[in-house]
Design a protein around this motif. Structure first.
Motif, PDB file in Angstrom:
ATOM      1  N   ASN A   1       3.718   2.134 -11.282  1.00 39.80           N
ATOM      2  CA  ASN A   1       2.708   1.803 -10.271  1.00 39.80           C
ATOM      3  C   ASN A   1       2.693   2.863  -9.166  1.00 39.80           C
ATOM      4  O   ASN A   1       3.563   2.895  -8.304  1.00 39.80           O
ATOM      5  CB  ASN A   1       3.000   0.423  -9.676  1.00 39.80           C
ATOM      6  CG  ASN A   1       1.835  -0.113  -8.875  1.00 39.80           C
ATOM      7  OD1 ASN A   1       1.198   0.613  -8.110  1.00 39.80           O
ATOM      8  ND2 ASN A   1       1.547  -1.386  -9.036  1.00 39.80           N
ATOM      9  N   MET A   2       1.683   3.720  -9.206  1.00 42.58           N
ATOM     10  CA  MET A   2       1.620   4.831  -8.258  1.00 42.58           C
ATOM     11  C   MET A   2       1.196   4.362  -6.871  1.00 42.58           C
ATOM     12  O   MET A   2       1.588   4.947  -5.866  1.00 42.58           O
ATOM     13  CB  MET A   2       0.687   5.920  -8.790  1.00 42.58           C
ATOM     14  CG  MET A   2       1.142   6.474 -10.121  1.00 42.58           C
ATOM     15  SD  MET A   2       0.070   7.758 -10.802  1.00 42.58           S
ATOM     16  CE  MET A   2       0.712   9.222 -10.017  1.00 42.58           C
ATOM     17  N   GLN A   3       0.393   3.285  -6.805  1.00 43.23           N
ATOM     18  CA  GLN A   3      -0.051   2.772  -5.509  1.00 43.23           C
ATOM     19  C   GLN A   3       1.126   2.209  -4.716  1.00 43.23           C
ATOM     20  O   GLN A   3       1.161   2.292  -3.494  1.00 43.23           O
ATOM     21  CB  GLN A   3      -1.120   1.684  -5.690  1.00 43.23           C
ATOM     22  CG  GLN A   3      -2.483   2.196  -6.132  1.00 43.23           C
ATOM     23  CD  GLN A   3      -2.488   2.664  -7.578  1.00 43.23           C
ATOM     24  OE1 GLN A   3      -1.810   2.086  -8.419  1.00 43.23           O
ATOM     25  NE2 GLN A   3      -3.235   3.709  -7.866  1.00 43.23           N
ATOM     26  N   GLU A   4       2.102   1.629  -5.412  1.00 41.43           N
ATOM     27  CA  GLU A   4       3.255   1.045  -4.740  1.00 41.43           C
ATOM     28  C   GLU A   4       4.397   2.039  -4.572  1.00 41.43           C
ATOM     29  O   GLU A   4       5.458   1.686  -4.055  1.00 41.43           O
ATOM     30  CB  GLU A   4       3.740  -0.184  -5.522  1.00 41.43           C
ATOM     31  CG  GLU A   4       2.735  -1.327  -5.534  1.00 41.43           C
ATOM     32  CD  GLU A   4       3.216  -2.534  -6.335  1.00 41.43           C
ATOM     33  OE1 GLU A   4       4.365  -2.480  -6.856  1.00 41.43           O
ATOM     34  OE2 GLU A   4       2.464  -3.518  -6.435  1.00 41.43           O
ATOM     35  N   GLY A   5       4.199   3.274  -5.029  1.00 42.29           N
ATOM     36  CA  GLY A   5       5.228   4.299  -4.872  1.00 42.29           C
ATOM     37  C   GLY A   5       6.307   4.266  -5.924  1.00 42.29           C
ATOM     38  O   GLY A   5       7.331   4.946  -5.790  1.00 42.29           O
ATOM     39  N   SER A   6       6.102   3.507  -7.013  1.00 40.78           N
ATOM     40  CA  SER A   6       7.111   3.437  -8.079  1.00 40.78           C
ATOM     41  C   SER A   6       7.143   4.706  -8.914  1.00 40.78           C
ATOM     42  O   SER A   6       8.115   4.949  -9.632  1.00 40.78           O
ATOM     43  CB  SER A   6       6.820   2.257  -9.015  1.00 40.78           C
ATOM     44  OG  SER A   6       6.818   1.050  -8.317  1.00 40.78           O
ATOM     45  N   PHE A   7       6.063   5.478  -8.855  1.00 36.99           N
ATOM     46  CA  PHE A   7       5.977   6.710  -9.642  1.00 36.99           C
ATOM     47  C   PHE A   7       5.229   7.727  -8.800  1.00 36.99           C
ATOM     48  O   PHE A   7       4.065   7.539  -8.490  1.00 36.99           O
ATOM     49  CB  PHE A   7       5.229   6.426 -10.957  1.00 36.99           C
ATOM     50  CG  PHE A   7       5.251   7.552 -11.955  1.00 36.99           C
ATOM     51  CD1 PHE A   7       6.295   7.685 -12.853  1.00 36.99           C
ATOM     52  CD2 PHE A   7       4.219   8.480 -11.996  1.00 36.99           C
ATOM     53  CE1 PHE A   7       6.311   8.714 -13.777  1.00 36.99           C
ATOM     54  CE2 PHE A   7       4.222   9.512 -12.917  1.00 36.99           C
ATOM     55  CZ  PHE A   7       5.280   9.626 -13.821  1.00 36.99           C
ATOM     56  N   ARG A   8       5.911   8.761  -8.371  1.00 35.21           N
ATOM     57  CA  ARG A   8       5.287   9.763  -7.505  1.00 35.21           C
ATOM     58  C   ARG A   8       5.868  11.128  -7.832  1.00 35.21           C
ATOM     59  O   ARG A   8       6.899  11.226  -8.508  1.00 35.21           O
ATOM     60  CB  ARG A   8       5.504   9.413  -6.027  1.00 35.21           C
ATOM     61  CG  ARG A   8       6.954   9.237  -5.621  1.00 35.21           C
ATOM     62  CD  ARG A   8       7.065   8.602  -4.231  1.00 35.21           C
ATOM     63  NE  ARG A   8       8.401   8.699  -3.658  1.00 35.21           N
ATOM     64  CZ  ARG A   8       9.339   7.782  -3.766  1.00 35.21           C
ATOM     65  NH1 ARG A   8       9.111   6.671  -4.463  1.00 35.21           N
ATOM     66  NH2 ARG A   8      10.526   7.939  -3.209  1.00 35.21           N
ATOM     67  N   CYS A   9       5.221  12.168  -7.360  1.00 35.86           N
ATOM     68  CA  CYS A   9       5.744  13.485  -7.724  1.00 35.86           C
ATOM     69  C   CYS A   9       5.589  14.497  -6.597  1.00 35.86           C
ATOM     70  O   CYS A   9       4.736  14.359  -5.715  1.00 35.86           O
ATOM     71  CB  CYS A   9       5.068  13.990  -8.997  1.00 35.86           C
ATOM     72  SG  CYS A   9       3.580  14.954  -8.754  1.00 35.86           S
TER      73      CYS A   9
END
Length: 478
Positions: free
Chosen positions: A186-194
């Protein structure tokens, strides 16, 4: 001068554990600030970290998924720096001896060719807290709920040469961690970012240019836009006589620009040293073999099987294996419907995905069950309904108006396949349009579409298209 772009990504995947990496505090998203941090996360005197075994298992899963070398012995280190949301004054991470060593992922480029992206390492670490600025005037708030949340940092080699390649690789990692069920992605919740490391160099030069690090980008679209902006900024700077500074930059999606955040630290600025409170992490062969047996069919394996077993194109296979749930839905529908794989793929990627996107839903939230979707395609396959009528039935299914057969019966949508009925209708249309019939027989073959349209209109779209075309051609040709 021609320029070449060099890109490497550092991806932070939040591991899907129920508790933090060194404490028993929960990791649920959306809790009230500072309600999910215990004495260990806050770095109170006298507390000791205890490593979360499930986080280790998830790191091993990822290593096996990318064909990496696993370190039988790895070490946790303290990465020292000061920031208000880092309560201990250091972050526990892995530095010289990470748990996952060199591996790789293959991506499919737009022209259909494959490119290998090498992965340098993947190491376990804890997340920091979060500084809050929006709700405070002249001050910042600190939320330490994320402090101690387990992360797997995945570091690629600088193998990508365009923003599009970087996004393809990011999507491949995103798909893999969800297949392995180690991260919800979940990119909106910050679980996956880069973070993206971007530099440019004259084409043909082997020496790397000075890189800028673009920090914490949380959507595929923003990654592509941020990298493209940074490439243009660096080229313009060099061509105007300037020099690229090694620094960390933030991307502002509203202005579509990057701006300087701070000078880029070197590893020695962090004064890494082994954490004295944590023993080295030692992996046994038995543990690795057990996890290997638990691995699901991975995206690249499923992609090859879909092409071989179901005869799908590379593009169709790529789309359908993107998520484990989508692939499972596809194969279940094939099994239940008996319809050709290409028909199932077309309807999933067409009508179904369009409806899901319009409603901002994921495949797991799909209101149409595999059983109903399969029945819809089966009724098309056995000529009960045409493709055009199927769209009407699909819409009714989406709006929960009953099952497929009930909808067809209630709305009188069954396709006309009776030969005598079709022949009678064709004869009437030809009799009603003698001029068009004469023109067709005189060589104006484009009028064939006119007669098909008249027949479909007269039957309310219920004619079997193939039967209609075949019989109409015979009648028109005398």
């Amino acid at each position: 001068m021609e320029w070449e772009t060099v890109i490497g990504l550092e991806i932070h995947a939040q591991l899907a554990t129920k508790s933090k990496i060194f404490s028993g505090a929960p990791t649920a998203f959306g809790a009230e600030p500072n309600t999910q941090a215990c004495a260990i996360d806050l770095g109170f005197p006298g507390v000791l970290p205890v490593l979360n075994k499930e986080a280790v298992r998830m790191a091993i899963k990822f290593g096996l998924g990318i064909g990496a070398t696993l370190s039988k012995k790895s070490v946790f280190a303290r990465k020292n720096y000061f920031y208000p949301d880092l309560p201990k004054g250091y972050q526990i991470s892995q530095y010289e001896l990470p748990v996952v060593g060199k591996g790789h992922l293959d991506i499919t480029l737009e022209d259909g060719s494959s490119k290998r992206i090498n992965i340098t390492r993947a190491h376990l670490e804890e997340d920091a807290g979060k500084s809050l600025h929006e709700d405070f005037v002249g001050q910042s708030g600190i939320d330490l709920n994320r402090a101690g949340t387990p992360l797997l940092e995945i570091v690629s080699e600088p193998d990508m040469r365009s923003a599009k390649e970087a996004v393809l690789y990011l999507k491949a990692v995103h798909s893999l961690v969800r297949y392995l069920e180690i991260c919800d992605g979940n990119m909106q919740e910050g679980s996956f970012r880069c973070d993206a490391n971007v530099s440019v160099r004259p084409k043909g030069q082997t020496q790397l240019g000075t890189r800028a690090e673009l920090k914490n980008i949380n959507s595929f679209r923003f990654v592509e836009r941020a990298i493209n902006y940074e490439i243009e900024r660096q080229i313009a700077l060099i061509e105007n006589g300037g020099q690229v500074a090694q620094e960390t930059r933030l991307y502002d999606p509203n202005k579509n620009e990057t701006r300087s955040m701070r000078s880029k630290e070197e590893a020695n600025d962090y004064r890494y040293f082994p954490d004295p409170d944590l023993l080295p992490l030692v992996l046994s062969d038995a543990m690795i073999e057990e996890i290997q047996r638990e691995l699901p069919e991975l995206p690249h394996q499923k992609r090859v099987r879909f092409m071989d077993q179901h005869g799908l194109s590379a593009y169709d296979a790529d789309v359908l294996v993107n998520s484990r749930a989508t692939a499972a839905y596809f194969e279940t529908v094939i099994k239940e419907s008996g319809a050709p794989a290409k028909l199932v793929a077309n309807w999933m990627m067409g009508e179904l995905f369009a409806a899901l996107n319009k409603s901002n839903l994921d495949i797991t939230q799909n209101p149409i069950t595999t059983t109903q979707f399969a029945r819809l395609l089966a009724r098309m396959n056995d000529n009960t309904i045409s493709g055009k009528i199927a769209k009407t039935v699909f819409e009714a299914l989406w709006n929960n108006e009953g099952d497929v057969d009930h909808i067809i019966e209630k709305q009188g949508l069954k396709q006309v396949t009776d030969v005598a009925a079709i022949e009678t209708l064709i004869d009437k249309i030809l009799a009603d349009h003698p001029q068009q019939l004469a023109d067709y027989r005189a060589g104006k073959e484009k009028l064939f579409g006119f007669f098909v349209g008249q027949a479909m209109k007269a039957s309310g779209g219920k004619m079997n298209p193939q039967q209609l075309n075949d019989m109409l051609k015979k009648k028109l040709n005398g």
